[in-house]
Design an enzyme around this catalytic site. Structure first.
Site, PDB file in Angstrom:
ATOM      1  N   THR A   1       0.823  -1.217   0.000  1.00 26.96           N
ATOM      2  CA  THR A   1       0.000   0.000   0.000  1.00 26.96           C
ATOM      3  C   THR A   1       0.851   1.259   0.000  1.00 26.96           C
ATOM      4  O   THR A   1       1.965   1.241   0.507  1.00 26.96           O
ATOM      5  CB  THR A   1      -0.860  -0.045   1.284  1.00 26.96           C
ATOM      6  OG1 THR A   1      -1.795  -1.093   1.140  1.00 26.96           O
ATOM      7  CG2 THR A   1      -1.583   1.241   1.562  1.00 26.96           C
TER       8      THR A   1
ATOM      9  N   VAL B   1     -12.850  -5.730   1.878  1.00 24.23           N
ATOM     10  CA  VAL B   1     -12.321  -4.373   1.966  1.00 24.23           C
ATOM     11  C   VAL B   1     -11.435  -4.313   3.211  1.00 24.23           C
ATOM     12  O   VAL B   1     -11.809  -4.822   4.271  1.00 24.23           O
ATOM     13  CB  VAL B   1     -13.456  -3.333   2.074  1.00 24.23           C
ATOM     14  CG1 VAL B   1     -12.893  -1.945   2.324  1.00 24.23           C
ATOM     15  CG2 VAL B   1     -14.307  -3.332   0.803  1.00 24.23           C
ATOM     16  N   GLY B   2     -10.256  -3.705   3.065  1.00 22.49           N
ATOM     17  CA  GLY B   2      -9.324  -3.629   4.188  1.00 22.49           C
ATOM     18  C   GLY B   2      -9.487  -2.358   5.000  1.00 22.49           C
ATOM     19  O   GLY B   2     -10.533  -1.693   4.963  1.00 22.49           O
ATOM     20  N   ASP B   3      -8.431  -2.010   5.706  1.00 20.76           N
ATOM     21  CA  ASP B   3      -8.469  -0.857   6.616  1.00 20.76           C
ATOM     22  C   ASP B   3      -8.319   0.483   5.919  1.00 20.76           C
ATOM     23  O   ASP B   3      -8.739   1.513   6.452  1.00 20.76           O
ATOM     24  CB  ASP B   3      -7.318  -0.991   7.625  1.00 20.76           C
ATOM     25  CG  ASP B   3      -5.960  -1.059   6.917  1.00 20.76           C
ATOM     26  OD1 ASP B   3      -5.824  -1.862   5.966  1.00 20.76           O
ATOM     27  OD2 ASP B   3      -5.046  -0.309   7.293  1.00 20.76           O
TER      28      ASP B   3
ATOM     29  N   THR C   1      -0.180   0.816   6.803  1.00 24.18           N
ATOM     30  CA  THR C   1      -0.015  -0.294   5.871  1.00 24.18           C
ATOM     31  C   THR C   1       0.204  -1.567   6.676  1.00 24.18           C
ATOM     32  O   THR C   1       0.931  -1.562   7.667  1.00 24.18           O
ATOM     33  CB  THR C   1       1.172  -0.086   4.902  1.00 24.18           C
ATOM     34  OG1 THR C   1       1.373  -1.304   4.164  1.00 24.18           O
ATOM     35  CG2 THR C   1       2.468   0.265   5.623  1.00 24.18           C
ATOM     36  N   GLY C   2      -0.458  -2.630   6.261  1.00 29.26           N
ATOM     37  CA  GLY C   2      -0.315  -3.883   7.005  1.00 29.26           C
ATOM     38  C   GLY C   2      -1.541  -4.754   6.813  1.00 29.26           C
ATOM     39  O   GLY C   2      -2.361  -4.497   5.918  1.00 29.26           O
TER      40      GLY C   2
ATOM     41  N   GLY D   1      -4.868  -5.594   7.006  1.00 30.60           N
ATOM     42  CA  GLY D   1      -6.005  -4.714   7.246  1.00 30.60           C
ATOM     43  C   GLY D   1      -6.987  -5.162   8.316  1.00 30.60           C
ATOM     44  O   GLY D   1      -7.506  -4.337   9.076  1.00 30.60           O
TER      45      GLY D   1
HETATM   46  N1  ASP Z   1      -3.650  -2.535   4.600  1.00 33.54           N
HETATM   47  C1  ASP Z   1      -3.927  -3.047   3.298  1.00 33.54           C
HETATM   48  C2  ASP Z   1      -5.137  -3.931   3.345  1.00 33.54           C
HETATM   49  O1  ASP Z   1      -5.286  -4.708   4.269  1.00 33.54           O
HETATM   50  C3  ASP Z   1      -2.795  -3.830   2.718  1.00 33.54           C
HETATM   51  C4  ASP Z   1      -1.485  -3.116   2.688  1.00 33.54           C
HETATM   52  O2  ASP Z   1      -1.170  -2.339   3.583  1.00 33.54           O
HETATM   53  O3  ASP Z   1      -0.720  -3.331   1.750  1.00 33.54           O
HETATM   54  O4  ASP Z   1      -5.929  -3.872   2.443  1.00 33.54           O
END
Ligand code: ASP
Length: 344
Positions: free
Chosen positions: A209, A238-240, A260-261, A263
């Protein structure tokens, strides 16, 4: 006597104008290009140079806007769009694939001055998802739009629409095939997932991300994040990132955060707002608040990732609990920093 009075009036005006300029001069910006199992031994020098160059380009584009007196929203969007267009990152072109072999993009933006926010989720045809999120914030009464509706809205707003194939890259498609296979193996070895750092269980896991946070000359903070989500995600997941308070948050009274991480963990920990709340209600410094959430709370839950964050004074904190995080910043003194691995 009159002369003296004029002199003092002039002195007063010039010092207050100067004073204003000094306050107006303090700008700062930080960006990220994702966290995960990013290790020196797995990276070729050429690849590493490409990442560093792209981070620098995005960072400088945002910083230039701030230095010229532009606002923090314009700065974060400019930085993110450069990374959205680069296949190196999991946002825009080069986004990861869903289990069905599609690219579904999420993005969000928040204005720390007005607390206005905009987000889009699960879109596949808007070239710059962050510009769609901004349009939701500025040109609609809503905060979040999803799927076809969000795409229609973006088109009506005159944003650039592309064929979904625009987002395709061979590298990401191959990544999906690898992870699909890994998933079968993981089922075989299914066990305790509360390892703290996800690296041990998912050695290939990378969260690419992109995000940006900025402080402009008027003391306004902004945060923005854009992503393709997680490789192999299913069923409209859907993520965070587009969840305000989870992956993206900004408030002039505390800080601006982009995450980022993994989600699911970031949503359940309400990461971005938690950092702001620790500052606001508990009086923690940005650094303490961000470290506590990323290095203690998330680790205990087993959620891998990191954040970039900035407060109204321009302090910057970039904590992560994975092996690496693509990150870069320019502080209020104009000092540039670019980092990938843990030890730099
Ligand atoms: N946080 C994002 C998600 O879970 C993924 C990412 O950080 O690359 O959609």
């Amino acid at each position: 006597m009159k002369r003296f009075i004029y002199f003092f009036i002039l002195l007063f005006i010039s010092t207050s104008v100067l004073g204003q300029n000094q306050t107006r001069g303090k700008v700062a910006i930080a960006i990220h290009g994702g966290a995960g199992t990013i290790k020196r031994e797995n990276m070729s020098p050429e690849r590493e140079a490409e990442y560093r160059a792209k981070l620098e380009e995005a960072l400088k584009a945002g910083h230039k806007i701030l230095e010229e007196g532009g606002n923090s929203l314009d700065a974060v969007v400019a930085a993110i769009q450069i990374m959205e267009e680069s296949p190196l990152f999991n946002a825009g072109k080069g986004a990861v694939f869903t289990n069905e072999g599609k690219n579904e993009l999420d993005a969000a933006i928040m204005d720390g001055q007005s607390l206005q926010a905009g987000a889009v989720a699960g879109i596949s045809t808007v070239k710059s998802p962050i510009s769609a999120a901004r349009a939701v914030m500025e040109s609609s009464p809503h905060v979040m739009m999803i799927g076809k509706g969000a795409e229609q809205f973006a088109q009506e707003q005159g944003l650039e629409i592309v064929d979904p194939s625009y987002f395709y890259t061979d590298t990401r498609y191959e990544q999906l095939q690898r992870i699909k296979n890994t998933e079968k193996q993981q089922l075989d070895h299914d066990g305790d997932n509360r390892q703290g750092l996800l690296d041990q269980k998912f050695p290939d896991r990378k969260f690419g991300t992109v995000g940006a946070v900025a402080l402009d000359m008027d003391g306004n903070l902004a945060a923005a994040t854009s992503t393709g989500g997680m490789t192999n995600k299913r069923y409209g997941r859907v993520g965070d990132v587009p969840i305000i308070g989870a992956g993206t948050y900004a408030d002039n009274n505390s800080c601006a955060v982009s995450a980022t991480g993994h989600g699911e963990y970031f949503i359940r920990s309400v990461v971005a707002y938690d950092i702001a709340a620790l500052m606001k209600y508990k009086g923690l410094s940005l650094n303490d608040a961000a470290s506590q959430v990323i290095k203690e709370k998330l680790v205990e839950m087993g959620g891998g990732g990191g954040v970039i964050s900035i407060d109204a004074k321009g302090n910057i904190a970039l904590p992560f609990n994975t092996a690496g995080m693509y990150r870069a910043s320019i502080d209020t003194q104009g000092q540039m920093y670019i980092g990938i691995y843990e030890d730099e």
